[in-house]
Write a protein that holds these residues in place. Structure first.
Motif, PDB file in Angstrom:
ATOM      1  N   SER A  30      -2.343  -4.930   4.673  1.00  0.00           N
ATOM      2  CA  SER A  30      -1.024  -4.299   4.663  1.00  0.00           C
ATOM      3  C   SER A  30      -1.179  -2.795   4.580  1.00  0.00           C
ATOM      4  O   SER A  30      -2.128  -2.286   3.980  1.00  0.00           O
ATOM      5  CB  SER A  30      -0.208  -4.788   3.466  1.00  0.00           C
ATOM      6  N   LEU A  31      -0.240  -2.072   5.187  1.00  0.00           N
ATOM      7  CA  LEU A  31      -0.257  -0.616   5.177  1.00  0.00           C
ATOM      8  C   LEU A  31       0.999  -0.085   4.501  1.00  0.00           C
ATOM      9  O   LEU A  31       2.067  -0.679   4.609  1.00  0.00           O
ATOM     10  CB  LEU A  31      -0.306  -0.061   6.600  1.00  0.00           C
ATOM     11  N   ALA A  32       0.870   1.041   3.850  1.00  0.00           N
ATOM     12  CA  ALA A  32       2.020   1.749   3.284  1.00  0.00           C
ATOM     13  C   ALA A  32       2.127   3.075   4.022  1.00  0.00           C
ATOM     14  O   ALA A  32       1.597   4.092   3.578  1.00  0.00           O
ATOM     15  CB  ALA A  32       1.837   1.959   1.788  1.00  0.00           C
ATOM     16  N   LEU A  33       2.807   3.062   5.167  1.00  0.00           N
ATOM     17  CA  LEU A  33       2.918   4.247   6.005  1.00  0.00           C
ATOM     18  C   LEU A  33       4.349   4.767   6.000  1.00  0.00           C
ATOM     19  O   LEU A  33       5.295   3.999   6.180  1.00  0.00           O
ATOM     20  CB  LEU A  33       2.513   3.924   7.449  1.00  0.00           C
ATOM     21  N   THR A  34       4.501   6.058   5.808  1.00  0.00           N
ATOM     22  CA  THR A  34       5.816   6.671   5.880  1.00  0.00           C
ATOM     23  C   THR A  34       6.385   6.475   7.281  1.00  0.00           C
ATOM     24  O   THR A  34       5.731   6.770   8.267  1.00  0.00           O
ATOM     25  CB  THR A  34       5.729   8.177   5.549  1.00  0.00           C
TER      26      THR A  34
END
Length: 135
Positions: A30-34
């Motif tokens: 999983s990624l936490a990208l703005t």
């Protein structure tokens, strides 16, 4: 903190062009990208021949592929290529070992430019004759 993984295997004289190990690996996180919520990164690699392999990195958001970088290498003849794609149908294909036209830019399958090497600088020559540097 960082984590470094390395897996090594020395096949010695066991491997030949006719007798070699194949392998596939895939990692998904999983990624936490703005600006790209609900995203994940999928990395995959495969050894498909004696000196032949392919790899890809894909960003997926809400189950839609947003960006993909894929490539392959053929050690038998030194060929390599990379393909960048996005959800708008644009594709940039680069073959860095090619002699003249090192690549093609296309949109929805239609060629809109070519990539050439001019004195070590990668240049896109668009259909209208304008140029743009990739460096």
């Amino acid at each position: 903190a960082s984590t470094e993984w390395s897996i090594g295997f020395d096949a010695g004289d066991f491997e030949t062009a006719q007798n070699y190990l194949t392998a596939n690996v895939s990692i998904e996180t999983s990624l936490a990208l703005t600006g790209l919520p609900n995203s994940k990164l999928v990395l995959s690699a495969a050894r498909t021949g004696f000196e032949i392999g392919e790899a890809s990195a894909t960003i997926i958001q809400d189950n839609v592929e947003r960006f993909r970088l894929s490539g392959n290498i053929n050690g038998d003849n030194g060929d390599a290529s990379a393909v960048f794609t996005n959800t708008n149908g644009a594709t940039l294909t680069i073959a860095p070992n090619a002699q003249q036209n090192a690549g093609v830019v296309s949109v929805n399958g239609n060629t809109v430019g070519t990539v050439t090497d001019r004195d070590g600088i990668a240049i896109i020559v668009w259909g209208d004759g304008s140029i743009e540097s990739l460096n």
